[in-house]
Write an enzyme that holds these catalytic residues in place. Structure first.
Site, PDB file in Angstrom:
ATOM      1  N   TYR A  94       0.831  -1.209   0.000  1.00  0.00           N
ATOM      2  CA  TYR A  94       0.000   0.000   0.000  1.00  0.00           C
ATOM      3  C   TYR A  94       0.870   1.266   0.000  1.00  0.00           C
ATOM      4  O   TYR A  94       0.620   2.217  -0.758  1.00  0.00           O
ATOM      5  CB  TYR A  94      -0.904  -0.049   1.234  1.00  0.00           C
ATOM      6  N   LYS A 126       0.930   4.049  -2.933  1.00  0.00           N
ATOM      7  CA  LYS A 126       0.541   5.438  -2.660  1.00  0.00           C
ATOM      8  C   LYS A 126       1.728   6.384  -2.861  1.00  0.00           C
ATOM      9  O   LYS A 126       1.553   7.515  -3.319  1.00  0.00           O
ATOM     10  CB  LYS A 126      -0.028   5.564  -1.246  1.00  0.00           C
TER      11      LYS A 126
END
Ligand code: NAI
Length: 248
Positions: free
Chosen positions: A156, A160
């Site tokens: 993640y 991001k």
């Protein structure tokens, strides 16, 4: 009269949480809305009904943003229904958490595909007409985790962080064409995504946040609506944190 009267916004993952609040905030500002959802048709229809009540057009489109064929079909239909898309908000995102040692390849690829490749390819499909028109707004929803890192979220955080780097690069590429590209990086916001986080961990988050609380979807949405507005015309390549002071 709203500042986004006559504009068309496309929001991914718009049926719940932050995406839902973004759809409503953009409609409140005067925009028509093309709303993408992946599974919850009923929730998407509810958001569209609220937007209709505001006197704006809203249509819903089912697609998994990490599937190129589904994206092609969706974008073609949106262009047919609305014509030009002026504002793109890449909001859809997922987590598949595990410490890096235990993280397998499918978990890595799934998160990178939805949270990074999906947004990049959606922008790729929509950018040409936006540049020809000479006005556009691209807003990517990234995360504080891409700025600070977080235990158990290597996939993640990488996605991001990549989305922020993509934001800055596209801001440079599109700047002379009237299209701004910015990212909003929420801290911990009270949605279904954080509902899975153990309450002891959320207590630690509150302690680490100067404001001592989680954020609300509406607080993220208000920042997106500002970046979409004509008032934000000289802002591009920015990452705006909405995090109660957790990262500064
Ligand atoms: P959520 O889980 O409530 O909503 C995510 C939305 O994305 C859902 O509507 C879901 O159906 C949709 N979605 C997921 N995979 C999809 C796919 N493959 N194709 C199309 N749609 C898909 O989560 P939340 O909290 O509203 O998150 C929205 C965005 O904000 C995400 O990008 C998330 O990473 C980001 N974010 C959230 C934070 C939080 O604390 N809730 C903090 C920082 C960033």
């Amino acid at each position: 009269m709203g500042v986004l009267d006559g504009k068309v916004s496309f929001v991914t993952g718009g049926s719940r949480g932050i995406g839902r609040a973004i759809c409503l905030a953009l409609a409140e500002a005067g925009s028509d809305v093309a709303l993408n959802y992946s599974t919850s048709r009923e929730a998407a229809e509810e958001v569209a009904a609220l937007i209709h009540k505001m006197g704006r057009k809203a249509l819903i489109y089912q697609a998994n943003v990490s599937n190129p064929d589904e994206d092609d079909t969706m974008v073609a239909q949106i262009v047919k229904d609305f014509g030009l898309v002026h504002i793109v908000v890449n909001n859809a995102g997922i987590t598949r958490d595990k410490s890096f040692v235990k993280m397998d390849r499918p978990m890595w690829h799934e998160v990178l595909n939805v949270n990074l490749t999906g947004p990049a390819m959606i922008i790729h499909r929509l950018i040409k007409p936006m540049m020809e028109h000479g006005w556009g707004r691209i807003i990517n929803i990234t995360s504080i985790v891409g700025q600070m890192g977080n235990f158990g979220q290597a996939n993640y955080a990488a996605a991001k962080g990549g989305l922020m780097a993509l934001t800055k690069t596209l801001a440079r590429e599109f700047a002379k064409k009237g299209v701004t590209v910015n990212a909003v990086a929420p801290g911990f916001i009270d949605t279904d995504m954080t509902a899975d986080v153990p309450s002891a961990s959320l207590d630690i988050v509150r302690q680490m946040t100067p404001m001592g609380r989680l954020g609300k979807p509406e607080e993220v949405a208000a920042t997106v609506a500002f970046l979409a507005s004509p008032q934000a015309s000289f802002i591009t390549g920015e990452i705006i944190g909405v995090n109660g002071g957790m990262y500064m």
